[in-house]
Motif scaffolding. Sequence first.
Motif, mmCIF file in Angstrom:
data_model
loop_
_atom_site.group_PDB
_atom_site.id
_atom_site.type_symbol
_atom_site.label_atom_id
_atom_site.label_comp_id
_atom_site.label_asym_id
_atom_site.label_seq_id
_atom_site.Cartn_x
_atom_site.Cartn_y
_atom_site.Cartn_z
ATOM 1 N N ALA A 1 -3.426 -4.369 -3.384
ATOM 2 C CA ALA A 1 -3.119 -4.914 -2.060
ATOM 3 C C ALA A 1 -4.294 -5.718 -1.526
ATOM 4 C CB ALA A 1 -2.767 -3.778 -1.103
ATOM 5 N N PHE A 2 -5.499 -5.216 -1.727
ATOM 6 C CA PHE A 2 -6.690 -5.924 -1.251
ATOM 7 C C PHE A 2 -6.801 -7.293 -1.917
ATOM 8 C CE2 PHE A 2 -11.171 -7.034 -1.574
ATOM 9 C CZ PHE A 2 -11.576 -6.902 -0.267
ATOM 10 N N ILE B 1 0.841 -1.201 0.000
ATOM 11 C CA ILE B 1 0.000 0.000 0.000
ATOM 12 C C ILE B 1 0.872 1.246 0.000
ATOM 13 C CG2 ILE B 1 -1.675 1.334 1.321
ATOM 14 C CD1 ILE B 1 -2.674 -1.272 2.460
ATOM 15 N N PHE C 1 -4.225 0.367 -3.700
ATOM 16 C CA PHE C 1 -5.160 -0.192 -2.705
ATOM 17 C C PHE C 1 -5.815 -1.462 -3.216
ATOM 18 C CE2 PHE C 1 -6.153 4.264 -0.797
ATOM 19 C CZ PHE C 1 -4.843 4.345 -0.387
ATOM 20 N N TRP C 2 -6.343 -1.370 -4.463
ATOM 21 C CA TRP C 2 -7.042 -2.534 -5.015
ATOM 22 C C TRP C 2 -6.088 -3.716 -5.149
ATOM 23 C CZ3 TRP C 2 -10.349 -5.975 -5.934
ATOM 24 C CH2 TRP C 2 -10.291 -6.798 -7.054
ATOM 25 N N PRO D 1 -3.602 5.733 -4.810
ATOM 26 C CA PRO D 1 -4.766 4.887 -4.525
ATOM 27 C C PRO D 1 -4.824 3.652 -5.417
ATOM 28 C CG PRO D 1 -5.404 7.191 -4.703
ATOM 29 C CD PRO D 1 -3.982 7.113 -5.152
ATOM 30 N N PRO E 1 0.241 5.128 0.284
ATOM 31 C CA PRO E 1 -0.858 6.061 0.554
ATOM 32 C C PRO E 1 -1.008 7.123 -0.532
ATOM 33 C CG PRO E 1 0.555 5.816 2.458
ATOM 34 C CD PRO E 1 1.230 5.097 1.348
#
Lengths: 118, 495
Positions: B149-150, B138, B146-147, B143, B140
């Motif tokens: 990493a998820f 991630i 984020f996806w 963005p 910061p």
Amino acid sequence: LPDIRWALELAIVITILSGFVGVLLRRELLQKLLAVDVISTGVVALFVLVAARTGLTTPILQQSPDAPSTQMADPFPHAVILTAIVIGLSVQALELVLLRRLARIHPMLRIDDFEAEP
Amino acid sequence: MNTLLPLLVGWLLLPLMLAFLAALLPALGRWLVLLSCLASLAIALLLLQDPLPDPLPIFQSPRVALQLDVYATGFVLANGLITLAVLLQSWSSPRHKLTWVLMMVLHGAINSVVLAADAISIYVAIELVAISAFLLVIDPARPGTFWVAFRYLLISDLAMLIYLIGVQQAYRSSGSFALADYGTLPLAATALMAVGLMSKAGVFLTGFWLPLTHAQAPAEISALLSGLVVTAGAAPLGRLQLVSPSLSEVLLGVGLASAVIGIAAALVQTQYKRLLAWSTVSQLGLVLLVPAGAGVLCLAHGIAKGALFLVAGRLDSLELSRMRHGGFPPATAIPTAIAVLSLTGFPLLLGYGAKGALAADLEVPWSRVVELLSIGTVAVFAQLVPWPGEADAAMTLQRVPAGPEGHRWAGPGPWLLVAGLVLLPLWLSQPPSGSAFGKSALTLAAGLAVGWGCRALLRDWRPPDLERFDDLINGFGVTAFVVGLALWGLRGGWL
């Protein structure tokens, strides 16, 4: 209770498979995450079931030596799955936190929206 | 021997305790990472100097086993060197304030995973690796990460649940969690455990989450992911293969498929980091072929790939068409060239000994195939080299200006790793045979020709997307089924 064992096992397999189908077919990320949680519930139950092979009593040794100690549950799967539950909980918590951030990008949290991005 | 034990326990716990300390005293962070890397390097060099004749058990209760053995040496050395290189590279500019803490947790977890010899220690250590890698991916400020990493954590979670189902089956039949007792397991147990670990190692089908994750992460983190995090799957998988010969035979097929598809996919990429990531898939496929040599192969691959990713972090443009035409300043081209040569098994570099061990351990048709695959590896990296006279009208117009940007230094990290590639073979004493240079030159020439040919032919072709989430989930089902079926066949089920 050996006669309901197969029924328990069947129920667990159905739980795990339905979680798997959920991960595959649901289109929203939150639902996929919850489906993974369903699988993990099934896995926990599997370990509890394997621990019950040796008996059903809580595996705590009695002080008096003449107390019966043959019917105890196997403590090792219990210890293992307790660790796995804690890890699973923290992983789910992390994923939920990140999901909140993702909801700011695509509020509907549809997987197709995220995959469409380069 | 007994004097070594407290030292080893201290070394295993050190990075995790220092991580706590770094969380309390952030100013000390980078020095504490340095300390943990040096400790791992010291242990690894001690082991290289004086290899243990027998596995040294560190904890040995009936159900939990951590042991230090020759198998773990290469992994520990890779862990020390690559973490050190990433530390030096981001010394003055950590991406966020938890970077040092997470790097130490990752470092400690990987040390545990390569020493773990029971199913549950492996599970716990892999989860720790996954969580710290997830947090490192991630960024910061971007963005877009984020996806990625998820997706990484969700797939990892699923893989480990599948692994746990396998462990439960294994415990039911053998009454133990120690891998040493897992020689004859029910099919489902071996297949499910292997599929979970294969996903973590990033090989064929279940591991195809890897290229997107490694390409999207910040460059230093990609170096950690490609160099180290994949070993968290490969090391325990190799241990499982060593106790279960039938699994070894099945994974020979999986490894070759992974190597071929990784090369094919890397050939048609247009972005440099995606090319590197697909090349990781192919190299990890090779690691599966010889479980006993997995440590050396992971070491050679991890150091080279780590250097390549770290250099990529200092480049202005990662579009391959642009990099071919002046996007590669000489100062960054030298470490890149050495790392690529090592990956292709060039003599005098670490990759030569690793490829040699690979060819020596395999039977004849397969060792020939592995030699052909080195041509494929050269072809992949031929994407970086313009053929004589190749000019792209659109590209010459926007040639990268040779200002201060164009003369940027590759940074200390890649040079440390390149030094490792050159110096470690001296330590491991792998003298190249006389014909090795000629053979290697032939491989390079053939690879360049194949690479240029593919580029000319496939200019307008776009590969199918192998990385959609649902396909990856399907991949788990398919792989478990196929591995189970193959194991069943090997044990005489088809007869």
